[in-house]
Motif scaffolding. Structure first.
Motif, mmCIF file in Angstrom:
data_model
loop_
_atom_site.group_PDB
_atom_site.id
_atom_site.type_symbol
_atom_site.label_atom_id
_atom_site.label_comp_id
_atom_site.label_asym_id
_atom_site.label_seq_id
_atom_site.Cartn_x
_atom_site.Cartn_y
_atom_site.Cartn_z
ATOM 1 N N CYS A 26 -8.922 13.067 -7.611
ATOM 2 C CA CYS A 26 -7.949 12.595 -6.610
ATOM 3 C C CYS A 26 -8.649 11.804 -5.516
ATOM 4 C CB CYS A 26 -7.204 13.778 -6.001
ATOM 5 S SG CYS A 26 -6.018 14.572 -7.110
ATOM 6 N N GLY A 27 -9.845 12.249 -5.131
ATOM 7 C CA GLY A 27 -10.592 11.528 -4.117
ATOM 8 C C GLY A 27 -11.017 10.151 -4.579
ATOM 9 N N GLU A 28 -11.397 10.029 -5.838
ATOM 10 C CA GLU A 28 -11.774 8.732 -6.394
ATOM 11 C C GLU A 28 -10.602 7.764 -6.373
ATOM 12 O OE1 GLU A 28 -13.273 9.323 -10.304
ATOM 13 O OE2 GLU A 28 -14.987 10.518 -9.660
ATOM 14 N N HIS A 29 -9.393 8.299 -6.442
ATOM 15 C CA HIS A 29 -8.195 7.456 -6.499
ATOM 16 C C HIS A 29 -7.244 7.795 -5.351
ATOM 17 C CE1 HIS A 29 -9.856 7.855 -10.604
ATOM 18 N NE2 HIS A 29 -9.602 6.565 -10.658
ATOM 19 N N SER A 30 -7.829 8.073 -4.193
ATOM 20 C CA SER A 30 -7.029 8.541 -3.060
ATOM 21 C C SER A 30 -6.007 7.511 -2.589
ATOM 22 C CB SER A 30 -7.941 8.944 -1.895
ATOM 23 O OG SER A 30 -8.757 7.847 -1.489
ATOM 24 N N ILE A 31 -6.385 6.236 -2.543
ATOM 25 C CA ILE A 31 -5.438 5.235 -2.074
ATOM 26 C C ILE A 31 -4.361 4.960 -3.123
ATOM 27 C CG2 ILE A 31 -5.168 2.881 -1.208
ATOM 28 C CD1 ILE A 31 -6.535 4.758 0.720
ATOM 29 N N VAL A 32 -4.711 5.081 -4.390
ATOM 30 C CA VAL A 32 -3.705 4.977 -5.454
ATOM 31 C C VAL A 32 -2.629 6.038 -5.237
ATOM 32 C CG1 VAL A 32 -3.301 5.402 -7.914
ATOM 33 C CG2 VAL A 32 -5.158 3.884 -7.197
ATOM 34 N N ILE A 33 -3.058 7.271 -4.982
ATOM 35 C CA ILE A 33 -2.110 8.354 -4.729
ATOM 36 C C ILE A 33 -1.314 8.069 -3.461
ATOM 37 C CG2 ILE A 33 -1.899 10.818 -4.176
ATOM 38 C CD1 ILE A 33 -4.396 11.287 -5.899
ATOM 39 N N TYR A 34 -2.005 7.609 -2.434
ATOM 40 C CA TYR A 34 -1.351 7.327 -1.161
ATOM 41 C C TYR A 34 -0.253 6.281 -1.313
ATOM 42 C CZ TYR A 34 -0.871 6.372 3.829
ATOM 43 O OH TYR A 34 -0.371 6.219 5.095
ATOM 44 N N LEU A 35 -0.507 5.262 -2.119
ATOM 45 C CA LEU A 35 0.466 4.194 -2.295
ATOM 46 C C LEU A 35 1.698 4.641 -3.075
ATOM 47 C CD1 LEU A 35 -1.914 1.194 -3.180
ATOM 48 C CD2 LEU A 35 -0.671 1.545 -1.029
ATOM 49 N N ALA A 36 1.500 5.458 -4.095
ATOM 50 C CA ALA A 36 2.571 5.691 -5.063
ATOM 51 C C ALA A 36 3.260 7.045 -4.977
ATOM 52 C CB ALA A 36 2.017 5.501 -6.484
ATOM 53 N N PHE A 37 2.759 7.979 -4.159
ATOM 54 C CA PHE A 37 3.307 9.334 -4.228
ATOM 55 C C PHE A 37 4.735 9.439 -3.723
ATOM 56 C CE2 PHE A 37 1.992 9.554 0.223
ATOM 57 C CZ PHE A 37 2.956 10.377 0.792
ATOM 58 N N PHE A 38 5.183 8.481 -2.906
ATOM 59 C CA PHE A 38 6.505 8.617 -2.284
ATOM 60 C C PHE A 38 7.624 8.691 -3.312
ATOM 61 C CE2 PHE A 38 6.707 4.159 -3.243
ATOM 62 C CZ PHE A 38 8.052 3.863 -3.346
ATOM 63 N N LEU A 39 7.481 7.969 -4.429
ATOM 64 C CA LEU A 39 8.574 7.913 -5.412
ATOM 65 C C LEU A 39 8.735 9.232 -6.164
ATOM 66 C CD1 LEU A 39 10.798 6.381 -6.764
ATOM 67 C CD2 LEU A 39 9.120 5.313 -8.289
ATOM 68 N N PRO A 40 7.692 9.772 -6.822
ATOM 69 C CA PRO A 40 7.876 11.071 -7.492
ATOM 70 C C PRO A 40 8.165 12.188 -6.504
ATOM 71 C CG PRO A 40 5.559 10.406 -7.530
ATOM 72 C CD PRO A 40 6.345 9.216 -7.076
ATOM 73 N N MET A 41 7.633 12.085 -5.294
ATOM 74 C CA MET A 41 7.924 13.099 -4.281
ATOM 75 C C MET A 41 9.412 13.106 -3.940
ATOM 76 S SD MET A 41 6.703 13.172 -0.276
ATOM 77 C CE MET A 41 7.741 11.730 0.087
ATOM 78 N N ALA A 42 9.962 11.939 -3.640
ATOM 79 C CA ALA A 42 11.375 11.859 -3.257
ATOM 80 C C ALA A 42 12.294 12.242 -4.420
ATOM 81 C CB ALA A 42 11.691 10.446 -2.777
ATOM 82 N N ALA A 43 11.947 11.789 -5.621
ATOM 83 C CA ALA A 43 12.783 12.090 -6.785
ATOM 84 C C ALA A 43 12.802 13.587 -7.075
ATOM 85 C CB ALA A 43 12.263 11.320 -8.005
ATOM 86 N N THR A 44 11.646 14.229 -7.017
ATOM 87 C CA THR A 44 11.580 15.662 -7.290
ATOM 88 C C THR A 44 12.286 16.461 -6.205
ATOM 89 O OG1 THR A 44 9.425 15.313 -8.355
ATOM 90 C CG2 THR A 44 10.006 17.573 -7.790
ATOM 91 N N ARG A 45 12.112 16.050 -4.969
ATOM 92 C CA ARG A 45 12.791 16.737 -3.862
ATOM 93 C C ARG A 45 14.298 16.678 -4.028
ATOM 94 N NH1 ARG A 45 11.193 13.772 0.872
ATOM 95 N NH2 ARG A 45 12.929 12.371 0.412
ATOM 96 N N THR A 46 14.813 15.503 -4.342
ATOM 97 C CA THR A 46 16.261 15.340 -4.526
ATOM 98 C C THR A 46 16.765 16.186 -5.685
ATOM 99 O OG1 THR A 46 16.163 13.084 -3.649
ATOM 100 C CG2 THR A 46 18.091 13.673 -4.968
ATOM 101 N N LEU A 47 16.039 16.162 -6.793
ATOM 102 C CA LEU A 47 16.441 16.921 -7.983
ATOM 103 C C LEU A 47 16.485 18.414 -7.699
ATOM 104 C CD1 LEU A 47 17.025 17.109 -11.048
ATOM 105 C CD2 LEU A 47 14.540 17.201 -11.400
#
Length: 355
Positions: free
Chosen positions: A272-293
Motif C-alpha cells: 500500500c505504501g508503494e502505491h499510496s497515491i494510487v490508493i489516495y486517488l481512487a479510494f473514494f469510489l469503492p468507499m462511497a459505493a460500499t457505504r451506500t450499499l
C-alpha cells in the motif's frame, strides 16, 4: 536484512540508487490506510447519524495521520531540489497537477448529478472551476504538495532556522480562514519542511529502531498511551501540544514501519505504501459505493463493522481500479502521458502517480 529490491537506507543519499526503502513504504502504507479509514468512518457515521468503535481509532490517529505523510513526502527533497526549474516543476508540480485535474474531473462526474439536483447545472460548472482554487474533497493533499515543493525551493537562500520557526508558528497559530489551501498549508508545511531539513536524523531514528527493537517497542507503547490520553482529554489540539504530537506521532510511525520491515510482517502495508497515491486517488469510489450499499440494505446493523468494511473496500477497491486501468489501456489514470511532460525524461523512466 532488507527485502529483495529494497534497502534499509541510513540516509537519503544512500537511497539515491532508485531502490525502494522498506520502512518508508511501510510508514506510507500505515498512513494511507489511516487516511482511507478516516474518510470511511466519518462518512459512514455522518450518513448513519451515529458513531461506532472505529471512531476511537480515527480520533487516536488524528494528531499524526497527515503530519507523518507530509514529513515523509519531504524526506528525499534534498536529492532533487538542485535541479533546474524546468525539470523541478515538471517532476514536482506538473506531475501532481496532472493527476489532480484528471481525478477532480472524475469525482465531479460522479457527484455532478447530485449537485445539480440541489442547485443547477450552471452552479455545478462554477463548483468545478472553483475546485482549482479550493481543493475538492479528498484531493487536497496532492493539491498542496506542489505548493510545498515550490515554496521550499524558493526559500532555499533564507536561513533554514528562520523558515522552520515561521512554519512552526503557523501551525501553532491554528489559522482558520475557511480556505483549505491556506489553512492546510499553515498546519502542515512545518512537517514537510522538517522532513526535508532533518532527513538525516529521520534516517538515523529508523536505524536505531532497527538495531534496538525492544527499546523501540517500549517507546512506541509510551507514545501510544500519551497520545491516547491527550486525545481523550481533549488536549491534543491545543497550541504547542498539537505540534509536539504531530512530530511524536510521525516518529512513532517511522519506528513502527522500521520494525515491521525488520520482521517482514504485514507486507500488504508495504505494498500500500508503494502505491499510496494510487490508493489516495481512487479510494473514494469503492468507499462511497460500499457505504451506500451497506447502509441502504442494513444487512450489517453495527456501525463500527460497517465502517471497517468500507475502509477495507476503499483500500482494496482502489487497487482493483488501478489494475483494471492498466489492463484496459487506461494508464493515463495513474501514469502521466508524455504529452504532459514539460522536461525531458530519462530513457525507460515511467513516472506513476505513486512516485
Amino acid at each position: 536484512m532488507a527485502r529483495s529490491g529494497t534497502i534499509a537506507a541510513a540516509s537519503p543519499s544512500t537511497a539515491a540508487s532508485g531502490a525502494r526503502i522498506d520502512w518508508v513504504d511501510y510508514a506510507k502504507g500505515i498512513c494511507i490506510v489511516m487516511v482511507v479509514m478516516m474518510h470511511s468512518v466519518l462518512g459512514v457515521e455522518l450518513a448513519a447519524g451515529q458513531t461506532g468503535f472505529m471512531h476511537v481509532l480515527v480520533a487516536f490517529a488524528k494528531p499524526f495521520r497527515m503530519p507523518d505523510f507530509f514529513l515523509i513526502s519531504g524526506l528525499f527533497l534534498s536529492l532533487v531540489i538542485d535541479r533546474d526549474w524546468r525539470t523541478y516543476l515538471d517532476r514536482k508540480v506538473v506531475h501532481f497537477a496532472y493527476f489532480y485535474v484528471v481525478w477532480v474531473t472524475i469525482q465531479f462526474g460522479f457527484k455532478a448529478p447530485a449537485f445539480a439536483a440541489e442547485t443547477s447545472w450552471q452552479h455545478v460548472g462554477l463548483l468545478y472551476l472553483e475546485s482549482f482554487i479550493e481543493p475538492f474533497g479528498t484531493l487536497w493533499f496532492i493539491y498542496l504538495l506542489p505548493v510545498f515543493f515550490v515554496v521550499t525551493k524558493l526559500t532555499r537562500k533564507v536561513p533554514s532556522l528562520a523558515v522552520w520557526l515561521v512554519a512552526a508558528a503557523l501551525e501553532t497559530a491554528h489559522i482558520t480562514t475557511g480556505w483549505t489551501a491556506i489553512d492546510e498549508f499553515c498546519a502542515r508545511f512545518i512537517y514537510f519542511y522538517s522532513g526535508y531539513l532533518f532527513a538525516p536524523y529521520v534516517f538515523a531514528l529508523s536505524d536505531r529502531a532497527r538495531k534496538h527493537p525492544a527499546l523501540a517497542l517500549a517507546a512506541l507503547a509510551a507514545w501510544a498511551l500519551i497520545n491516547a490520553g491527550l486525545v481523550a482529554a481533549g488536549a491534543s489540539e491545543w497550541a504547542i501540544v498539537s505540534l509536539a504530537l504531530g512530530f511524536a506521532g510521525a516518529c512513532a510511525i517511522i519506528a513502527a514501519g522500521t520494525l515491521l520491515a525488520r520482521a517482514h510482517w504485514l507486507n500488504f502495508l508495504r505494498f500500500c505504501g508503494e502505491h499510496s497515491i494510487v490508493i489516495y486517488l481512487a479510494f473514494f469510489l469503492p468507499m462511497a459505493a460500499t457505504r451506500t450499499l451497506l447502509l441502504r440494505t442494513g444487512i450489517i446493523p453495527d456501525i463500527g463493522t460497517v465502517s471497517l468494511l468500507v475502509t477495507i473496500a476503499g483500500v482494496l477497491g482502489s487497487l482493483v481500479i488501478w489494475q483494471a486501468a492498466l489492463r484496459l489501456n487506461a494508464r493515463f489514470l495513474f501514469e502521466r502521458p508524455e504529452a504532459f511532460w514539460i522536461a525531458p525524461k530519462k530513457p525507460g523512466v515511467r513516472l506513476q502517480a505513486a512516485e
